[in-house]
Design a protein around this motif. Structure first.
Motif, PDB file in Angstrom:
ATOM      1  N   SER A 175       9.838  14.055 -78.529  1.00 54.15           N
ATOM      2  CA  SER A 175      10.200  14.845 -79.710  1.00 54.15           C
ATOM      3  C   SER A 175       9.847  14.158 -81.026  1.00 54.15           C
ATOM      4  CB  SER A 175      11.697  15.153 -79.687  1.00 54.15           C
ATOM      5  OG  SER A 175      12.454  13.949 -79.667  1.00 54.15           O
ATOM      6  N   ALA A 176       9.443  12.874 -80.982  1.00 52.85           N
ATOM      7  CA  ALA A 176       9.102  12.152 -82.213  1.00 52.85           C
ATOM      8  C   ALA A 176       7.835  12.731 -82.831  1.00 52.85           C
ATOM      9  CB  ALA A 176       8.906  10.674 -81.911  1.00 52.85           C
ATOM     10  N   ILE A 177       7.760  12.658 -84.152  1.00 52.94           N
ATOM     11  CA  ILE A 177       6.578  13.113 -84.884  1.00 52.94           C
ATOM     12  C   ILE A 177       5.529  12.022 -84.779  1.00 52.94           C
ATOM     13  CG2 ILE A 177       5.694  13.831 -87.126  1.00 52.94           C
ATOM     14  CD1 ILE A 177       8.593  14.639 -87.836  1.00 52.94           C
ATOM     15  N   LYS A 178       4.304  12.351 -84.331  1.00 51.03           N
ATOM     16  CA  LYS A 178       3.295  11.338 -84.096  1.00 51.03           C
ATOM     17  C   LYS A 178       1.922  11.783 -84.586  1.00 51.03           C
ATOM     18  CE  LYS A 178       5.531   9.597 -79.863  1.00 51.03           C
ATOM     19  NZ  LYS A 178       5.351   9.391 -78.412  1.00 51.03           N
ATOM     20  N   GLN A 179       1.135  10.776 -84.949  1.00 54.96           N
ATOM     21  CA  GLN A 179      -0.287  10.955 -85.188  1.00 54.96           C
ATOM     22  C   GLN A 179      -1.009  10.075 -84.183  1.00 54.96           C
ATOM     23  OE1 GLN A 179      -1.706  10.422 -89.174  1.00 54.96           O
ATOM     24  NE2 GLN A 179      -3.837  10.215 -88.546  1.00 54.96           N
ATOM     25  N   THR A 203     -10.398  -0.777 -78.481  1.00 51.47           N
ATOM     26  CA  THR A 203     -11.199   0.040 -77.569  1.00 51.47           C
ATOM     27  C   THR A 203     -10.530   0.130 -76.199  1.00 51.47           C
ATOM     28  OG1 THR A 203     -13.208  -0.600 -78.742  1.00 51.47           O
ATOM     29  CG2 THR A 203     -13.471   0.273 -76.506  1.00 51.47           C
ATOM     30  N   HIS A 204     -10.537   1.363 -75.618  1.00 48.82           N
ATOM     31  CA  HIS A 204      -9.901   1.720 -74.339  1.00 48.82           C
ATOM     32  C   HIS A 204      -8.396   1.929 -74.461  1.00 48.82           C
ATOM     33  CE1 HIS A 204     -13.664   1.106 -72.275  1.00 48.82           C
ATOM     34  NE2 HIS A 204     -13.715  -0.180 -72.600  1.00 48.82           N
ATOM     35  N   TRP A 205      -7.825   1.569 -75.573  1.00 47.32           N
ATOM     36  CA  TRP A 205      -6.401   1.803 -75.799  1.00 47.32           C
ATOM     37  C   TRP A 205      -6.234   3.075 -76.626  1.00 47.32           C
ATOM     38  CZ3 TRP A 205      -2.182  -1.270 -74.261  1.00 47.32           C
ATOM     39  CH2 TRP A 205      -2.513  -2.473 -73.648  1.00 47.32           C
ATOM     40  N   LEU A 206      -5.168   3.820 -76.371  1.00 45.74           N
ATOM     41  CA  LEU A 206      -4.740   4.925 -77.230  1.00 45.74           C
ATOM     42  C   LEU A 206      -3.684   4.375 -78.172  1.00 45.74           C
ATOM     43  CD1 LEU A 206      -3.945   8.566 -76.355  1.00 45.74           C
ATOM     44  CD2 LEU A 206      -2.159   7.188 -77.431  1.00 45.74           C
ATOM     45  N   ALA A 207      -3.698   4.817 -79.431  1.00 42.62           N
ATOM     46  CA  ALA A 207      -2.714   4.351 -80.409  1.00 42.62           C
ATOM     47  C   ALA A 207      -2.057   5.556 -81.075  1.00 42.62           C
ATOM     48  CB  ALA A 207      -3.378   3.460 -81.448  1.00 42.62           C
ATOM     49  N   TYR A 208      -0.844   5.350 -81.557  1.00 39.25           N
ATOM     50  CA  TYR A 208      -0.152   6.433 -82.277  1.00 39.25           C
ATOM     51  C   TYR A 208       0.816   5.822 -83.273  1.00 39.25           C
ATOM     52  CZ  TYR A 208       3.551   5.433 -78.836  1.00 39.25           C
ATOM     53  OH  TYR A 208       4.502   4.814 -78.045  1.00 39.25           O
ATOM     54  N   THR A 209       1.076   6.535 -84.349  1.00 42.72           N
ATOM     55  CA  THR A 209       2.106   6.184 -85.338  1.00 42.72           C
ATOM     56  C   THR A 209       2.897   7.446 -85.638  1.00 42.72           C
ATOM     57  OG1 THR A 209       0.623   6.654 -87.192  1.00 42.72           O
ATOM     58  CG2 THR A 209       0.667   4.386 -86.384  1.00 42.72           C
ATOM     59  N   GLY A 210       4.072   7.282 -86.220  1.00 40.27           N
ATOM     60  CA  GLY A 210       4.887   8.457 -86.532  1.00 40.27           C
ATOM     61  C   GLY A 210       6.257   8.044 -87.003  1.00 40.27           C
ATOM     62  N   LYS A 229      11.019  10.986 -93.643  1.00 44.63           N
ATOM     63  CA  LYS A 229      12.331  10.955 -93.003  1.00 44.63           C
ATOM     64  C   LYS A 229      12.222  10.257 -91.650  1.00 44.63           C
ATOM     65  CE  LYS A 229      14.119  13.290 -96.371  1.00 44.63           C
ATOM     66  NZ  LYS A 229      15.018  12.618 -97.312  1.00 44.63           N
ATOM     67  N   GLY A 230      13.330   9.629 -91.224  1.00 40.40           N
ATOM     68  CA  GLY A 230      13.342   8.926 -89.952  1.00 40.40           C
ATOM     69  C   GLY A 230      12.666   7.580 -90.058  1.00 40.40           C
ATOM     70  N   GLY A 231      12.801   6.783 -88.973  1.00 40.30           N
ATOM     71  CA  GLY A 231      12.198   5.460 -88.963  1.00 40.30           C
ATOM     72  C   GLY A 231      10.787   5.508 -88.409  1.00 40.30           C
ATOM     73  N   PHE A 232       9.959   4.563 -88.858  1.00 42.84           N
ATOM     74  CA  PHE A 232       8.595   4.489 -88.369  1.00 42.84           C
ATOM     75  C   PHE A 232       8.570   4.104 -86.893  1.00 42.84           C
ATOM     76  CE2 PHE A 232       7.712   3.512 -92.956  1.00 42.84           C
ATOM     77  CZ  PHE A 232       6.944   4.651 -93.197  1.00 42.84           C
ATOM     78  N   ILE A 233       7.620   4.719 -86.137  1.00 43.73           N
ATOM     79  CA  ILE A 233       7.335   4.308 -84.776  1.00 43.73           C
ATOM     80  C   ILE A 233       5.837   4.047 -84.682  1.00 43.73           C
ATOM     81  CG2 ILE A 233       9.266   5.606 -83.787  1.00 43.73           C
ATOM     82  CD1 ILE A 233       7.236   7.697 -82.863  1.00 43.73           C
ATOM     83  N   ARG A 234       5.470   3.092 -83.816  1.00 42.09           N
ATOM     84  CA  ARG A 234       4.059   2.789 -83.595  1.00 42.09           C
ATOM     85  C   ARG A 234       3.928   2.355 -82.142  1.00 42.09           C
ATOM     86  NH1 ARG A 234       7.915   0.202 -86.732  1.00 42.09           N
ATOM     87  NH2 ARG A 234       7.247  -0.194 -88.869  1.00 42.09           N
ATOM     88  N   GLY A 235       2.805   2.643 -81.546  1.00 40.09           N
ATOM     89  CA  GLY A 235       2.630   2.253 -80.163  1.00 40.09           C
ATOM     90  C   GLY A 235       1.182   2.251 -79.742  1.00 40.09           C
ATOM     91  N   VAL A 236       0.920   1.546 -78.633  1.00 35.78           N
ATOM     92  CA  VAL A 236      -0.401   1.546 -78.003  1.00 35.78           C
ATOM     93  C   VAL A 236      -0.215   1.842 -76.515  1.00 35.78           C
ATOM     94  CG1 VAL A 236      -1.502  -0.002 -79.664  1.00 35.78           C
ATOM     95  CG2 VAL A 236      -0.315  -0.972 -77.691  1.00 35.78           C
ATOM     96  N   LYS A 237      -1.181   2.611 -75.943  1.00 36.19           N
ATOM     97  CA  LYS A 237      -1.119   2.985 -74.530  1.00 36.19           C
ATOM     98  C   LYS A 237      -2.465   2.679 -73.873  1.00 36.19           C
ATOM     99  CE  LYS A 237       2.156   6.865 -74.716  1.00 36.19           C
ATOM    100  NZ  LYS A 237       2.371   8.277 -74.296  1.00 36.19           N
TER     101      LYS A 237
END
Length: 818
Positions: free
Chosen positions: A56-60, A40-47, A133-141
């Motif tokens: 330019s990375a592909i993200k959800q 909660t209060h954090w934004l998350a993304y994967t791609g 394709k490409g390597g996985f990325i994940r992050g929280v903001k």
């Protein structure tokens, strides 16, 4: 009066308002440390980074304003991009150990315990042959406004990170990576935005094959994991490619940054884990954040132990320089120019001051410290000895400085068990094994725990009386042998033996008997025996009872002579026994006895005799009975037989006149035999084993008897026949022989006057050697390779050196007759 009260009230309100304003200006963003166990209060993304990293990375994206599953409100986990079964982001609320690095998933760093962390990334990978394709990325903001206040007032954020990266052998900027970024609306705060990756030498081809700069990786705090990669080598075309040991980890490290320069502005804190750009190598990291934003905080003991070594630390600041000051008699042992110092504590109270500075911030903190005397563990008293089972021993700790944390005990000195007791007294109860006790003492939490001297409570096993054997036996009047009682199975020491004639009233031996056996004699009625046994401090125990049944008939009495005797082989030994009480007798092992008698003793005293003629050492047992007494008197004659002495000497030899003949006799008895030759005629000394004889022409032959006598007088004999030839030295060989017959069945040479017989050889008509020897007295039996040879003519050759040194060679033929 009212004005005064109003002023006081206004001052109180102002104080509350000031305190509230100060608290708000230092307050951390809500759930910045995942304290509500969600994102909660954090934004998350994967791609994935098929199109590159960054924008330019592909993200959800999982928005911070939406509830799960497509937002982060209430979310505890986010799946990997297009892999719903694999978790890519997860809040960690339970401590465990990381599989590859072994470090805890929620850290405690320099005394500060974090309660939560977030795991970003996983071991999942994508490859060139997969749909992703490409390597996985994940992050929280996390976007938040830095509370408005003076820029001189620090606003710090501190986080700890740990990570696991798989080496991808790519250029450094394409390697698996963990990054932390602080940005404003228009720029990135570079000095607070580090990236962590495994550096390579950038010497590969087509993005692969770069060599890892392992020295630089280790210098940056990375280590190789013992665990193999969960994936086959993605750079190999072999479908059975091996799993490489190329996973690296970096344990927990703490970082801080100051946002006071951005008071009143919106900033974004981002943590991201990226697989390698081709996608075949994984990355994941743990992030833990402090919920304290009020500036730099020194971690360490505010009460320190004199003469102890301890650490003080501050979170690292990217690219910062550090300085420390400590009380006057304290010593900084290491880390003066780092974020962690190790000090030896002095006696003075004072302050520890830490400073760290980089291009973005200057932070400072002061920690008031005081000292405390070191721990003195003291002594536990007193040693004691108890009996196993129900027992009690009071133990006391004295002379200690500090608090008693616990007591510990051990039955083997190696494995210790904690006892939940914090008082100076402890009662050890109902011990079943010898046990050592100590107390653990600590003077304040900063001094080390020390262990007291030990008290040992020795536990004696319970006394066990054991068993008497035999439990029952018969005893005849006057019996002085074969009445032995033996104690076995006891535990403890024998205190005394007891006897009784009614098995109720018991008498001690006088003086006390402490042996484990007792040879009974001189009783005149049925008597009972038992033994008193005591082990250490334990109560006494009593053995089983043995009964001696009394018979008034006298026990047989006899005296044998001789008990031990020695005879030579082939001789006999007389055996005698004078019987004073008895009616019958019998022999055991009597095969080599003669004159044994009829076994009846008609009157006493009486003499029993026999003659022993054993071929080897033997024992003869003579048993006596007296009618009315159930027991037998057994006496043993021991007859030692000296083994037969065998004399070894050449039994038949030949010489020529005036040739010195050297004899050499030995015997089977090695211990200094005395030799005698009979008759002594023509010998230089008839009392030695190796005399020399010289023979005149007047004699044709002579036979000696050589005797070897041992120290006891036993002897052995052997004959020696000497034939004297009047010829010159020569080798005589017969012209025919008949193998397989009773006579003349060996073809042998007769060397006369030959001092050194060199050879005798026999050949068949094809020139094959069928027999050969260099020993006199031996010859050919007519066989070759184990097969009898056909009748026929054979060639022989013989050669020797006579006693004058002249070579003699002879050859001829012999006829083998069947």
């Amino acid at each position: 009066m009212i004005r005064i009260l109003m002023k006081i009230w206004l001052l109180i309100l102002g104080a509350f308002s000031l305190t509230d304003a100060t608290g708000q200006s230092q307050a951390c963003p809500a759930n910045i440390n995942f304290s509500n166990r969600t994102l909660t209060h954090w934004l998350a993304y994967t791609g994935n980074n098929a199109n590159g990293n960054g924008p330019s990375a592909i993200k959800q994206t999982y928005d911070s304003n939406q509830t799960a599953p497509f937002g982060t409100i209430g979310a505890t986990a986010i799946p990997e991009y297009q892999l719903s079964s694999v978790t890519g982001i997860q809040v960690v609320t339970q401590r465990s150990s990381d599989y590859f690095g072994g470090f805890p998933t929620i850290p405690t760093i320099n005394g500060y315990s974090y309660n939560y962390s977030v795991l970003i990334g996983s071991t999942a990978i994508s490859t060139r042959n997969s749909n992703t394709k490409g390597g996985f990325i994940r992050g929280v903001k996390y976007k938040f406004f830095v509370p408005a206040s003076a820029t001189s007032q620090p606003y710090t954020m501190t986080y700890a990170y740990a990570m696991v990266l798989e080496n991808g052998t790519h250029p450094s900027n394409n390697q698996p990576m963990i990054s932390a970024t602080i940005s404003t609306n228009d720029s990135v705060i570079r000095c607070a935005s580090p990236s962590y990756y495994l550096p390579t030498l950038n010497n590969g081809n087509n993005g692969v094959g770069a060599i890892l700069d392992s020295a630089a990786a280790k210098a940056n705090g990375f280590s190789v994991s013992r665990q193999l990669s969960p994936h086959p080598d993605p750079d190999s075309q072999d479908p059975n490619a091996p799993h490489l040991q190329d996973v690296w980890y970096k344990p927990w490290t703490e970082v801080t940054f100051d946002l006071s320069a951005y008071r009143g502005q919106e900033v974004t804190l981002t943590f991201e884990a990226d697989n390698c750009v081709p996608g075949g190598h994984f990355s994941y990291g743990y992030i833990a954040i402090r919920n304290t934003c009020a500036g730099l905080i020194i971690s360490g003991d505010s009460i320190a132990c004199i003469n102890g070594n301890t650490n003080y630390s501050i979170p690292t600041l990217a690219g910062a320089s550090y300085s420390w000051s400590v009380p006057g008699d304290w010593v900084i042992n290491s880390g003066r120019n780092s974020n962690i110092i190790n000090v030896t504590v002095g006696t003075q109270n004072g302050f520890i001051i830490a400073n760290e500075q980089n291009g973005c911030a200057y932070l400072r903190d002061t920690l008031r410290v005081s000292t405390i005397q070191p721990t003195i563990p003291g002594n536990v008293t007193a040693d004691a000895t108890v009996c196993t089972g129900i027992n009690s021993t009071q133990l006391t700790l004295s002379g200690n400085r500090g608090n008693i944390i616990a007591w510990v005990s051990s039955a083997n000195g190696a494995n210790w068990s904690n006892i939940s007791n914090t008082s100076a007294n402890y009662t050890a109860q109902n011990l079943s094994a010898t046990t050592t006790f100590r107390a653990l003492v600590q003077n304040g939490y900063s001094c080390s725990v020390d262990t007291s001297t030990a008290a040992i409570v020795t536990v004696d096993p319970k006394s066990v009386g054991g068993s008497l054997a035999p439990p029952s036996m018969d005893y005849c009047a006057g019996q002085n042998v074969n009445a032995l009682l033996v104690l076995s199975g006891k535990l403890g020491n024998v205190v005394d033996w007891q006897y009784s004639t009614d098995s109720t009233n018991w008498m001690n031996f006088a003086p006390a008997k402490t042996d484990t056996s007792n040879n009974v004699n001189s009783i005149s009625a049925t008597t009972y025996y038992r033994v008193i046994v005591k082990d250490g401090v334990c109560p006494e125990d009593t053995s089983s009872v043995a009964t001696l049944n009394y018979f008034s008939t006298p026990f047989p009495q006899a005296r044998i002579s001789p008990e031990d005797t020695t005879i030579c082989y082939g001789y006999t030994a007389p055996l005698n026994a004078l019987v004073s009480i008895g009616t019958n007798y019998s022999w055991a092992n009597d095969d080599s006895l003669s004159g044994k008698g009829n076994g009846i003793i008609a009157s006493t005293p009486s003499l029993v005799t026999a003659t022993a003629h054993p071929s080897a050492t033997a024992d003869y047992i003579l048993n006596f009975q007296n009618t009315g007494c159930p027991n037998t008197l057994a006496d043993t004659f021991h007859v030692k037989v000296i083994p037969k002495i065998t004399v070894f000497v050449v039994s038949d030899t030949a010489v020529v006149i005036n040739e010195p003949l050297h004899f050499n006799a030995t015997s089977s008895e090695r211990a200094g035999d005395v030799f005698l030759w009979t008759p002594p005629t023509f010998l230089n000394d008839a009392t030695i084993p190796n005399p020399t004889g010289i023979y005149p022409a007047e004699i044709n032959a002579i036979t000696y008897i050589v005797r070897a006598t041992d120290s006891i007088g036993c002897y052995g004999e052997a004959p020696v026949k000497v034939r004297v030839f009047t010829t010159l030295p020569d080798i005589f060989v017969p012209s025919a022989f008949t193998p397989g017959k009773t006579t003349n069945n060996i073809f042998r040479p007769i060397p006369v006057g030959i001092a050194n017989f060199q050879f005798f050889r026999v050949y068949n008509r094809w020139g094959q050697l069928v027999y050969g020897t260099s020993q006199t007295g031996t010859g050919w039996n007519g066989n070759y390779n184990g097969k009898p040879q056909d009748a026929g003519t054979f060639v022989w050759m013989a050669q020797g050196i006579d006693y004058t040194g002249r070579k003699i060679f002879r050859k001829g033929t012999v006829v083998l007759m069947r």
